[in-house]
Design a protein around this motif. Structure first.
Motif, mmCIF file in Angstrom:
data_model
loop_
_atom_site.group_PDB
_atom_site.id
_atom_site.type_symbol
_atom_site.label_atom_id
_atom_site.label_comp_id
_atom_site.label_asym_id
_atom_site.label_seq_id
_atom_site.Cartn_x
_atom_site.Cartn_y
_atom_site.Cartn_z
ATOM 1 N N THR A 144 0.839 -1.202 0.000
ATOM 2 C CA THR A 144 0.000 0.000 0.000
ATOM 3 C C THR A 144 0.872 1.249 0.000
ATOM 4 O OG1 THR A 144 -1.737 -1.159 1.212
ATOM 5 C CG2 THR A 144 -1.821 1.237 1.209
ATOM 6 N N ALA A 145 0.635 2.128 -0.966
ATOM 7 C CA ALA A 145 1.433 3.345 -1.089
ATOM 8 C C ALA A 145 1.043 4.354 -0.020
ATOM 9 C CB ALA A 145 1.255 3.955 -2.474
ATOM 10 N N VAL A 146 1.998 5.174 0.358
ATOM 11 C CA VAL A 146 1.768 6.218 1.360
ATOM 12 C C VAL A 146 1.202 7.451 0.667
ATOM 13 C CG1 VAL A 146 2.860 7.724 3.063
ATOM 14 C CG2 VAL A 146 3.608 5.346 2.834
ATOM 15 N N ALA A 147 0.157 8.023 1.243
ATOM 16 C CA ALA A 147 -0.422 9.271 0.736
ATOM 17 C C ALA A 147 -0.748 10.146 1.933
ATOM 18 C CB ALA A 147 -1.675 9.002 -0.088
ATOM 19 N N TYR A 148 -0.253 11.378 1.928
ATOM 20 C CA TYR A 148 -0.436 12.252 3.077
ATOM 21 C C TYR A 148 -1.796 12.936 3.082
ATOM 22 C CZ TYR A 148 4.537 11.637 3.970
ATOM 23 O OH TYR A 148 5.757 11.090 4.250
ATOM 24 N N ASP A 149 -2.432 13.068 1.910
ATOM 25 C CA ASP A 149 -3.727 13.742 1.853
ATOM 26 C C ASP A 149 -4.886 12.753 1.896
ATOM 27 O OD1 ASP A 149 -2.968 12.690 -0.535
ATOM 28 O OD2 ASP A 149 -3.307 14.502 -1.733
ATOM 29 N N PHE A 150 -4.775 11.645 1.135
ATOM 30 C CA PHE A 150 -5.825 10.620 1.103
ATOM 31 C C PHE A 150 -5.192 9.253 1.353
ATOM 32 C CE2 PHE A 150 -7.604 13.988 -1.621
ATOM 33 C CZ PHE A 150 -8.795 14.205 -0.958
ATOM 34 N N PRO A 151 -4.860 8.936 2.605
ATOM 35 C CA PRO A 151 -4.238 7.625 2.883
ATOM 36 C C PRO A 151 -5.210 6.489 2.596
ATOM 37 C CG PRO A 151 -4.812 8.735 4.917
ATOM 38 C CD PRO A 151 -5.043 9.730 3.823
ATOM 39 N N ARG A 152 -4.645 5.333 2.258
ATOM 40 C CA ARG A 152 -5.441 4.147 1.956
ATOM 41 C C ARG A 152 -5.127 3.046 2.964
ATOM 42 N NH1 ARG A 152 -3.586 3.952 -4.215
ATOM 43 N NH2 ARG A 152 -1.768 4.925 -3.255
ATOM 44 N N GLY A 153 -5.948 2.011 2.957
ATOM 45 C CA GLY A 153 -5.762 0.923 3.902
ATOM 46 C C GLY A 153 -6.068 1.321 5.338
ATOM 47 N N LEU A 154 -7.054 2.207 5.522
ATOM 48 C CA LEU A 154 -7.330 2.722 6.861
ATOM 49 C C LEU A 154 -8.000 1.694 7.761
ATOM 50 C CD1 LEU A 154 -8.488 6.383 6.112
ATOM 51 C CD2 LEU A 154 -6.229 5.528 6.731
ATOM 52 N N THR A 155 -8.678 0.714 7.181
ATOM 53 C CA THR A 155 -9.272 -0.334 8.020
ATOM 54 C C THR A 155 -8.181 -1.121 8.738
ATOM 55 O OG1 THR A 155 -11.170 -0.508 6.539
ATOM 56 C CG2 THR A 155 -10.765 -2.352 8.015
ATOM 57 N N ALA A 187 5.907 14.891 -1.312
ATOM 58 C CA ALA A 187 4.498 14.608 -1.027
ATOM 59 C C ALA A 187 3.831 13.803 -2.127
ATOM 60 C CB ALA A 187 3.726 15.913 -0.816
ATOM 61 N N VAL A 188 4.410 13.747 -3.329
ATOM 62 C CA VAL A 188 3.835 13.011 -4.453
ATOM 63 C C VAL A 188 4.939 12.215 -5.124
ATOM 64 C CG1 VAL A 188 1.998 14.677 -4.861
ATOM 65 C CG2 VAL A 188 4.178 14.965 -6.016
ATOM 66 N N GLY A 189 4.530 11.233 -5.912
ATOM 67 C CA GLY A 189 5.486 10.431 -6.648
ATOM 68 C C GLY A 189 6.014 9.256 -5.844
ATOM 69 N N ALA A 190 6.902 8.503 -6.478
ATOM 70 C CA ALA A 190 7.451 7.309 -5.844
ATOM 71 C C ALA A 190 8.295 7.646 -4.627
ATOM 72 C CB ALA A 190 8.281 6.516 -6.865
ATOM 73 N N ALA A 191 8.918 8.830 -4.620
ATOM 74 C CA ALA A 191 9.757 9.216 -3.480
ATOM 75 C C ALA A 191 8.946 9.487 -2.224
ATOM 76 C CB ALA A 191 10.571 10.457 -3.837
ATOM 77 N N ALA A 192 7.610 9.617 -2.373
ATOM 78 C CA ALA A 192 6.777 9.901 -1.205
ATOM 79 C C ALA A 192 6.365 8.646 -0.450
ATOM 80 C CB ALA A 192 5.515 10.658 -1.648
ATOM 81 N N ASN A 193 6.745 7.456 -0.928
ATOM 82 C CA ASN A 193 6.338 6.205 -0.283
ATOM 83 C C ASN A 193 7.212 5.899 0.922
ATOM 84 O OD1 ASN A 193 4.264 5.742 -2.078
ATOM 85 N ND2 ASN A 193 5.575 4.646 -3.527
#
Length: 401
Positions: free
Chosen positions: A7-18, A129-135
């Protein structure tokens, strides 16, 4: 932490919250919905999404979906921050209160250039904050502020404050259809709609640029050309099916003289007044009755046009006058129209006219100094009859022979 190593990291809309909520201490009693509400940018986008998108976005954040595509944040022209942002005063306050600083979500929203609490320009960190470097999950304590944001404008302060207020208030599920009716109602109240329900775009743009100069709009990523009749502000007020950034809606609400929180509250309670709004919209499309002297003047102008008319379409040359009479004095106009306006020209005359135009075009091409290859398509284009000859050649037997 996010329930899956892929699961990729996203600071604005994170996923996998369950999965993330299941790994938190039970003392926190925090569910996936609580994380969405208090620690993501979803409350900023939720009021402007269509109702059928709400469960899809929540499902994508609970599991692992393309949230940026569903919310429109990815393809939007209002670009997301390329690096995480911070406020130096907020960092000092957090360390004093909690012993360590943390990332503030409102600082990472598109279009936010100032801290809403301290009204100072934000700093840009070295964390992508975006791109592959943000993971990679990095603490604010493990970074440093590179420099102040550039190209900021004081007119962008109000947007930062409005974003902060929307995120702090209770999320509203309104939808673009109801917002569009609300905008039309407010525009009509402010006198920014014509009697036919069209936008008074010149007046709208002059008022908008007084509130937000072009420098501020460029800093927010919302630049527009005032001479363009189809810029993003005009499309926002004209159509409800087109997706727009929350920053566009915030600027439009400020133009209507309302803060976004108040505007969203009024739009949410618009259901009970929907019938009245539709009736007002229909009434606005009916032109007011003309004054007798004004009607007499328009009729005299039309009769003068007919007396001086020699060739061509009288309506095309006097379209504004024709439309005015058509909407307010249709019966009189129908009785005082030449035959060319009432109906199409006879087929034989069109055929003869097309034949003469083709002969003249062929002679012009033959008389060129530089040799030109004569083809049916080239002659038709030269005569200006390309579309007619290829779509309705059955009605021009002599010209196409």
């Amino acid at each position: 932490l996010l329930g899956s190593p892929t699961t990729a990291v996203a600071y604005d809309f994170p996923r996998g919250l369950t999965g993330a909520a299941a790994q938190l201490p039970r003392d926190l009693a925090m569910s996936a919905d609580d994380i969405m509400r208090w620690h993501t940018l979803l409350p900023l986008y939720l009021p402007f999404l269509p109702p059928h998108m709400w469960p899809l976005v929540r499902g994508a954040m609970e599991r692992s979906g393309n949230v940026h595509l569903l919310t429109g944040a990815g393809p939007s022209r209002v670009r997301r921050p390329q690096r995480l942002r911070l406020c130096a005063r907020c960092v000092a306050n957090d360390r004093r209160r909690y012993g360590r600083a943390y990332w503030h979500r409102e600082h990472q929203a598109p279009g936010v250039l100032f801290c809403a609490m301290h009204l100072v320009i934000l700093h840009e960190s070295d964390v992508p904050a975006v791109g592959a470097a943000a993971n990679e999950i990095r603490s604010l304590e493990a970074t440093f502020a590179k420099n102040l944001l550039r190209n900021t404008h004081l007119g962008a302060r109000v947007v930062s404050t409005d974003v902060h207020q929307i995120l702090a208030s209770e999320p509203r599920e309104i939808g673009p259809e109801r917002l569009h009716r609300f905008y039309r109602c407010k525009l009509s109240t402010l006198g920014l709609l014509t009697p036919f329900g069209r936008l008074a775009l010149t007046e709208i743009m002059s008022r908008f640029l007084l509130l937000f100069p072009e420098e501020a709009l460029r800093a927010l990523g919302c630049g527009l050309r005032p001479a363009d009749r189809d810029n993003w502000l005009a499309r926002l007020f004209r159509r409800s099916e087109e997706a727009h950034s929350p920053i566009h809606h915030i600027l439009a609400m400020r133009l209507l003289g309302l803060t976004p929180v108040v505007a969203l509250d009024e739009a949410a309670s618009l259901d009970c007044n929907a019938t009245a709004v539709r009736a007002a919209d229909v009434r606005s499309k009916t032109p007011p009755p003309p004054r007798p002297d004004q009607l007499h003047q328009k009729r005299a102008r039309w009769l003068s046009v007919l007396r001086c008319h020699r060739s061509g379409s009288v309506r095309q040359k006097n379209d504004a006058l024709y439309c005015w009479l058509w909407r307010r004095d249709r019966e009189w106009l129908s009785a005082h129209c030449p035959r060319a306006v009432r109906g199409r020209a006879p087929r034989r005359s069109r055929d003869a006219h097309a034949k003469r135009a083709i002969i003249k075009a062929a002679r012009r091409l033959l008389g060129c100094r530089v040799p030109v290859r004569l083809s049916l398509r080239r002659i038709a284009r030269e005569a200006g009859l390309h579309t007619m000859l290829y779509r309705a050649k059955w009605s021009l037997p002599v010209a196409t022979a």
